[in-house]
Design a protein around this motif. Structure first.
Motif, PDB file in Angstrom:
ATOM      1  N   LYS A 168      11.866 -46.884 -11.830  1.00 19.59           N
ATOM      2  CA  LYS A 168      12.527 -46.080 -13.341  1.00 19.59           C
ATOM      3  C   LYS A 168      11.919 -46.699 -14.573  1.00 19.59           C
ATOM      4  O   LYS A 168      12.044 -47.622 -14.615  1.00 19.59           O
ATOM      5  CB  LYS A 168      14.773 -47.489 -13.342  1.00 19.59           C
ATOM      6  N   SER A 169      12.573 -46.114 -15.207  1.00 23.64           N
ATOM      7  CA  SER A 169      12.254 -46.548 -16.859  1.00 23.64           C
ATOM      8  C   SER A 169      13.226 -47.394 -17.175  1.00 23.64           C
ATOM      9  O   SER A 169      14.029 -47.482 -17.287  1.00 23.64           O
ATOM     10  CB  SER A 169      11.635 -45.355 -17.573  1.00 23.64           C
ATOM     11  N   SER A 170      12.957 -48.523 -17.946  1.00 25.93           N
ATOM     12  CA  SER A 170      13.846 -49.247 -18.903  1.00 25.93           C
ATOM     13  C   SER A 170      13.937 -49.237 -19.831  1.00 25.93           C
ATOM     14  O   SER A 170      12.337 -49.677 -20.210  1.00 25.93           O
ATOM     15  CB  SER A 170      13.803 -50.456 -17.907  1.00 25.93           C
ATOM     16  N   GLY A 171      14.433 -49.360 -20.531  1.00 24.41           N
ATOM     17  CA  GLY A 171      14.599 -49.743 -22.564  1.00 24.41           C
ATOM     18  C   GLY A 171      15.683 -49.692 -23.131  1.00 24.41           C
ATOM     19  O   GLY A 171      16.538 -48.760 -22.637  1.00 24.41           O
ATOM     20  N   GLU A 172      15.708 -49.600 -24.224  1.00 26.42           N
ATOM     21  CA  GLU A 172      16.376 -49.047 -26.075  1.00 26.42           C
ATOM     22  C   GLU A 172      16.214 -47.491 -25.238  1.00 26.42           C
ATOM     23  O   GLU A 172      15.286 -46.443 -25.535  1.00 26.42           O
ATOM     24  CB  GLU A 172      15.945 -49.798 -26.946  1.00 26.42           C
ATOM     25  N   GLY A 173      17.830 -47.339 -25.408  1.00 28.17           N
ATOM     26  CA  GLY A 173      18.057 -45.923 -25.137  1.00 28.17           C
ATOM     27  C   GLY A 173      17.419 -44.957 -24.415  1.00 28.17           C
ATOM     28  O   GLY A 173      17.761 -43.982 -23.890  1.00 28.17           O
ATOM     29  N   VAL A 174      17.208 -45.799 -23.206  1.00 26.89           N
ATOM     30  CA  VAL A 174      16.879 -45.162 -21.849  1.00 26.89           C
ATOM     31  C   VAL A 174      17.594 -45.652 -20.949  1.00 26.89           C
ATOM     32  O   VAL A 174      18.190 -46.334 -20.319  1.00 26.89           O
ATOM     33  CB  VAL A 174      15.509 -45.805 -20.918  1.00 26.89           C
ATOM     34  N   GLU A 175      18.201 -43.873 -20.222  1.00 23.00           N
ATOM     35  CA  GLU A 175      18.741 -44.046 -19.061  1.00 23.00           C
ATOM     36  C   GLU A 175      18.734 -42.887 -18.173  1.00 23.00           C
ATOM     37  O   GLU A 175      18.380 -41.877 -18.795  1.00 23.00           O
ATOM     38  CB  GLU A 175      20.781 -43.734 -19.767  1.00 23.00           C
ATOM     39  N   GLY A 176      19.120 -43.153 -16.882  1.00 23.54           N
ATOM     40  CA  GLY A 176      18.901 -41.906 -16.094  1.00 23.54           C
ATOM     41  C   GLY A 176      17.433 -41.993 -15.464  1.00 23.54           C
ATOM     42  O   GLY A 176      18.088 -40.191 -15.266  1.00 23.54           O
ATOM     43  N   MET A 177      16.918 -42.858 -15.143  1.00 25.45           N
ATOM     44  CA  MET A 177      15.783 -42.664 -14.928  1.00 25.45           C
ATOM     45  C   MET A 177      14.524 -43.332 -14.564  1.00 25.45           C
ATOM     46  O   MET A 177      14.101 -44.257 -14.138  1.00 25.45           O
ATOM     47  CB  MET A 177      14.457 -41.679 -16.142  1.00 25.45           C
ATOM     48  N   GLY A 178      15.570 -42.721 -13.063  1.00 29.68           N
ATOM     49  CA  GLY A 178      14.213 -42.841 -11.885  1.00 29.68           C
ATOM     50  C   GLY A 178      13.363 -42.536 -11.496  1.00 29.68           C
ATOM     51  O   GLY A 178      13.214 -41.240 -11.696  1.00 29.68           O
ATOM     52  N   TYR A 179      12.648 -42.780 -10.258  1.00 30.78           N
ATOM     53  CA  TYR A 179      11.460 -42.631 -10.214  1.00 30.78           C
ATOM     54  C   TYR A 179      11.039 -42.529  -9.009  1.00 30.78           C
ATOM     55  O   TYR A 179      11.455 -43.664  -8.103  1.00 30.78           O
ATOM     56  CB  TYR A 179      10.649 -42.729 -10.109  1.00 30.78           C
ATOM     57  N   ALA A 180      10.731 -41.411  -7.408  1.00 32.48           N
ATOM     58  CA  ALA A 180      10.984 -41.408  -6.460  1.00 32.48           C
ATOM     59  C   ALA A 180       8.999 -40.641  -6.161  1.00 32.48           C
ATOM     60  O   ALA A 180       9.016 -40.091  -6.409  1.00 32.48           O
ATOM     61  CB  ALA A 180      11.881 -40.773  -5.464  1.00 32.48           C
ATOM     62  N   ILE A 181       8.643 -41.827  -4.901  1.00 34.30           N
ATOM     63  CA  ILE A 181       6.918 -40.868  -4.292  1.00 34.30           C
ATOM     64  C   ILE A 181       7.513 -39.755  -3.599  1.00 34.30           C
ATOM     65  O   ILE A 181       8.362 -39.792  -2.301  1.00 34.30           O
ATOM     66  CB  ILE A 181       6.571 -42.381  -3.865  1.00 34.30           C
ATOM     67  N   PRO A 182       7.004 -38.579  -3.532  1.00 37.41           N
ATOM     68  CA  PRO A 182       7.350 -37.024  -2.721  1.00 37.41           C
ATOM     69  C   PRO A 182       6.810 -38.002  -1.248  1.00 37.41           C
ATOM     70  O   PRO A 182       5.836 -37.970  -1.681  1.00 37.41           O
ATOM     71  CB  PRO A 182       6.842 -35.600  -3.684  1.00 37.41           C
ATOM     72  N   ILE A 183       7.324 -37.320  -0.380  1.00 37.08           N
ATOM     73  CA  ILE A 183       7.105 -37.560   0.951  1.00 37.08           C
ATOM     74  C   ILE A 183       6.208 -37.473   1.115  1.00 37.08           C
ATOM     75  O   ILE A 183       5.138 -37.604   1.766  1.00 37.08           O
ATOM     76  CB  ILE A 183       9.198 -37.474   2.111  1.00 37.08           C
ATOM     77  N   SER A 184       5.762 -35.940   1.089  1.00 34.29           N
ATOM     78  CA  SER A 184       5.206 -35.127   1.269  1.00 34.29           C
ATOM     79  C   SER A 184       3.638 -35.432   0.818  1.00 34.29           C
ATOM     80  O   SER A 184       2.537 -35.102   1.440  1.00 34.29           O
ATOM     81  CB  SER A 184       4.742 -33.353   0.988  1.00 34.29           C
ATOM     82  N   SER A 185       3.293 -36.278  -0.220  1.00 36.24           N
ATOM     83  CA  SER A 185       2.739 -36.547  -0.870  1.00 36.24           C
ATOM     84  C   SER A 185       1.749 -38.216  -0.141  1.00 36.24           C
ATOM     85  O   SER A 185       0.599 -38.154  -0.427  1.00 36.24           O
ATOM     86  CB  SER A 185       2.848 -37.069  -2.214  1.00 36.24           C
ATOM     87  N   VAL A 186       2.568 -38.442   0.778  1.00 36.14           N
ATOM     88  CA  VAL A 186       2.309 -39.858   1.341  1.00 36.14           C
ATOM     89  C   VAL A 186       2.260 -39.458   3.029  1.00 36.14           C
ATOM     90  O   VAL A 186       2.304 -40.416   3.459  1.00 36.14           O
ATOM     91  CB  VAL A 186       2.566 -40.965   1.033  1.00 36.14           C
ATOM     92  N   GLU A 187       2.645 -38.442   3.478  1.00 36.34           N
ATOM     93  CA  GLU A 187       2.786 -38.066   4.508  1.00 36.34           C
ATOM     94  C   GLU A 187       1.871 -38.942   5.902  1.00 36.34           C
ATOM     95  O   GLU A 187       1.566 -39.250   6.569  1.00 36.34           O
ATOM     96  CB  GLU A 187       3.201 -36.657   5.220  1.00 36.34           C
ATOM     97  N   ASP A 188       0.426 -38.326   5.155  1.00 33.31           N
ATOM     98  CA  ASP A 188      -0.284 -38.442   5.951  1.00 33.31           C
ATOM     99  C   ASP A 188      -0.985 -40.087   6.478  1.00 33.31           C
ATOM    100  O   ASP A 188      -1.647 -40.687   6.969  1.00 33.31           O
ATOM    101  CB  ASP A 188      -1.680 -37.858   5.828  1.00 33.31           C
ATOM    102  N   LEU A 189      -0.360 -40.316   4.999  1.00 35.90           N
ATOM    103  CA  LEU A 189      -1.449 -42.252   4.802  1.00 35.90           C
ATOM    104  C   LEU A 189       0.321 -42.796   5.936  1.00 35.90           C
ATOM    105  O   LEU A 189      -0.248 -43.583   5.988  1.00 35.90           O
ATOM    106  CB  LEU A 189      -0.563 -42.060   3.531  1.00 35.90           C
ATOM    107  N   ILE A 190       0.839 -42.529   5.542  1.00 33.48           N
ATOM    108  CA  ILE A 190       2.624 -43.231   6.612  1.00 33.48           C
ATOM    109  C   ILE A 190       2.289 -42.492   7.870  1.00 33.48           C
ATOM    110  O   ILE A 190       1.996 -43.185   8.894  1.00 33.48           O
ATOM    111  CB  ILE A 190       3.370 -42.332   6.711  1.00 33.48           C
ATOM    112  N   ASN A 191       2.222 -41.524   8.234  1.00 23.97           N
ATOM    113  CA  ASN A 191       1.150 -41.576  10.225  1.00 23.97           C
ATOM    114  C   ASN A 191       0.413 -42.559  10.336  1.00 23.97           C
ATOM    115  O   ASN A 191      -0.102 -42.523  11.088  1.00 23.97           O
ATOM    116  CB  ASN A 191       1.012 -39.640  10.150  1.00 23.97           C
ATOM    117  N   ASN A 192      -0.333 -42.214   9.209  1.00 24.87           N
ATOM    118  CA  ASN A 192      -2.169 -43.247  10.102  1.00 24.87           C
ATOM    119  C   ASN A 192      -1.297 -45.160   9.588  1.00 24.87           C
ATOM    120  O   ASN A 192      -1.772 -45.714  10.740  1.00 24.87           O
ATOM    121  CB  ASN A 192      -3.009 -42.861   8.195  1.00 24.87           C
ATOM    122  N   MET A 193      -0.193 -44.949   8.866  1.00 30.37           N
ATOM    123  CA  MET A 193      -0.114 -46.790   9.073  1.00 30.37           C
ATOM    124  C   MET A 193       1.003 -46.266  10.376  1.00 30.37           C
ATOM    125  O   MET A 193       0.671 -47.829  10.550  1.00 30.37           O
ATOM    126  CB  MET A 193       0.622 -46.920   7.656  1.00 30.37           C
TER     127      MET A 193
END
Length: 473
Positions: A306-331
């Motif tokens: 998440k972004s954090s700091g003065e004046g920052v609200e509602g800015m969270g971040y997620a890793i798109p599942i499709s971008s790491v799908e092959d990596l996860i399947n390998n693990m």
């Protein structure tokens, strides 16, 4: 959690109130575009920790072969239109059983520097000598159930939730801090031990495994495996639900929308830039590794920052599942890593140092652990490891520092063989080489100082079925 990077603009000229307001707005825009985010890990409880920082430092079975488990379509999921939702209770009830809370038990060992009279006066009983103390802390995060084999339940989370390996020095002491144990708590409150299956610090993704035999039958009936969807099809404005172990207090749900796609986000903890989805669903400390679900209850991302700091609200971040799908399947198909007793650990017999980030950036040196000394007659010597080799991977698991080398080797016993990937100096460039090394017992390595630079653990090699995440179609 880690404090975000902040840009300060200094102006010695006098200005009126309107100019100051405009300057604050411009500064806010610049900071938002920079998107310096903090990893959404919770405060570590106990010791001198706060959100992954240690003091001033920025600071996780045997089965029969089976057919591949494919990502299958969930035919029973209702087609819910996000914009028409006024009651999210059915969606929450569907997804909560797929999310777990993760506890990382961290062992911290600190050694006072005996030469400091001031430190010893207050903490060393007046004696001018090195003193070592060990304590435990706990850090909290989240995970999502993404697979099941005949013997294991598989959980995806963030690397920074599952793996903790830090070390450092100050004027008065040196310290090491590393994961001692991992535990997961299911939706019904049942807590069980988890082991690391695979981890990638660059992608900030890890997979944990829990033995099915450790999970009570009632809990198995209460949980479910998440179904993933194609995050490449996600649209700005789409409704989403985030689930995670906020503040380490147990599972919570928050709702919002996808604010932006393909945002380059640099996290202050590791200074790595990743492409993420931006969301306005609340992401708090402890949400790291939890699931981001669409209106159909399908997993489309892993909440991470998440972004954090003065004046920052509602800015969270997620890793798109499709971008790491092959990596996860390998693990998911890697060998589960289980610690064994210290007297069974295997060693390379080397000393080494981190390749400084400045050298990586300025001179193009590979990131990893540089070999600075090799014990004669050690496994490293016998296998052909050379001085100035830079170790970049162990059995395919990335090594970015000497600490991550220790961590990678911590899952192998004496007598086991590992494949070490090294970048070897060759004129003005480096050549990648694969070296197979059979680790040795510490007692067989004559230079105990060098042998002590590595600690390891493992279990016997096993054959596991190919398993993949369950996929919506």
């Amino acid at each position: 959690m880690m404090y975000p990077e902040t840009n300060f603009n200094y102006d010695n000229n006098n200005e009126n109130k309107g100019n100051r307001k405009q300057r604050r707005q411009n500064k806010s825009r610049r900071n938002l575009h920079k998107a310096a985010a903090v990893l959404a890990g919770v405060a570590v409880i106990g010791g001198s920790f706060w959100g992954g920082s240690l003091l001033t430092q920025n600071t996780e079975n045997t089965v029969q072969a089976a057919s591949t488990m494919n990502l299958s379509k969930d035919e029973t999921t209702p087609d819910i239109v996000a914009s028409s939702l006024t009651d999210y209770s059915d969606l929450a009830a569907q997804c909560l059983p797929q999310v777990v809370s993760v506890t990382n038990v961290i062992e911290v060992t600190s050694t006072s520097n005996g030469g400091s009279d001031l430190f010893n006066f207050f903490y060393g009983n007046g004696q001018n000598q090195n003193q070592t103390s060990t304590q435990e802390s706990e850090a909290y995060g989240s995970g999502v159930i993404i697979g099941k084999t005949e013997d294991e339940l598989l959980i995806v989370t963030n690397n920074h939730v599952a793996v903790y390996d830090k070390s450092g020095n100050t004027m008065y002491y040196s310290y090491t801090a590393s994961t001692k144990e991992r535990k997961v708590t299911f939706v019904d409150g049942t807590e069980v031990e988890a082991n690391l299956k695979g981890a990638d610090s660059d992608a900030d993704i890890a997979v944990l495994a829990v033995k099915l035999s450790d999970i009570p039958e009632d809990t198995l009936n209460a949980i479910s495996v998440a179904t993933i969807d194609n995050s490449d099809d996600v649209k700005v404005g789409q409704g989403v639900m985030a689930i995670g172990n906020a503040l380490g207090l147990g599972q919570t749900t928050t709702f919002g929308h996808v604010s932006a796609l393909n945002k380059d986000v640099t996290t202050s903890d590791d200074n790595v830039t990743r492409s993420m989805m931006q969301i306005d669903a609340a992401i708090n400390a402890g949400n790291s590794g939890g699931g981001l679900f669409d209106a159909n209850g399908h997993l489309i991302g892993i909440n991470s920052a998440k972004s954090s700091g003065e004046g920052v609200e509602g800015m969270g971040y997620a890793i798109p599942i499709s971008s790491v799908e092959d990596l996860i399947n390998n693990m998911m198909n890697q060998k589960t890593k289980v610690q064994i007793d210290e007297d069974q650990r295997g060693y390379l017999g080397i000393q080494g140092v981190d390749v400084p980030t400045e050298y990586v950036q300025r001179f193009g040196m590979p990131e990893g652990a540089m070999v600075t000394k090799i014990t004669e007659g050690s496994p490293a010597s016998d296998a052909g490891l050379q001085l100035n080799d830079i170790i970049t991977a162990v059995d395919g698991q990335k090594v970015s520092s000497f600490e991550t080398l220790r961590s990678a080797l911590s899952y192998y016993a004496a007598g086991e063989s590992v494949t070490i990937t090294v970048q070897r100096p060759n004129g003005n460039q480096y050549t990648e080489t694969q070296i197979t090394v059979t680790l040795a017992d510490r007692s067989t390595i004559t230079d105990t100082t060098e042998a002590d630079t590595e600690e390891g653990s493992s279990e016997a090699e096993t054959q596991e079925p190919q398993v993949q995440m369950q996929k919506a179609q």
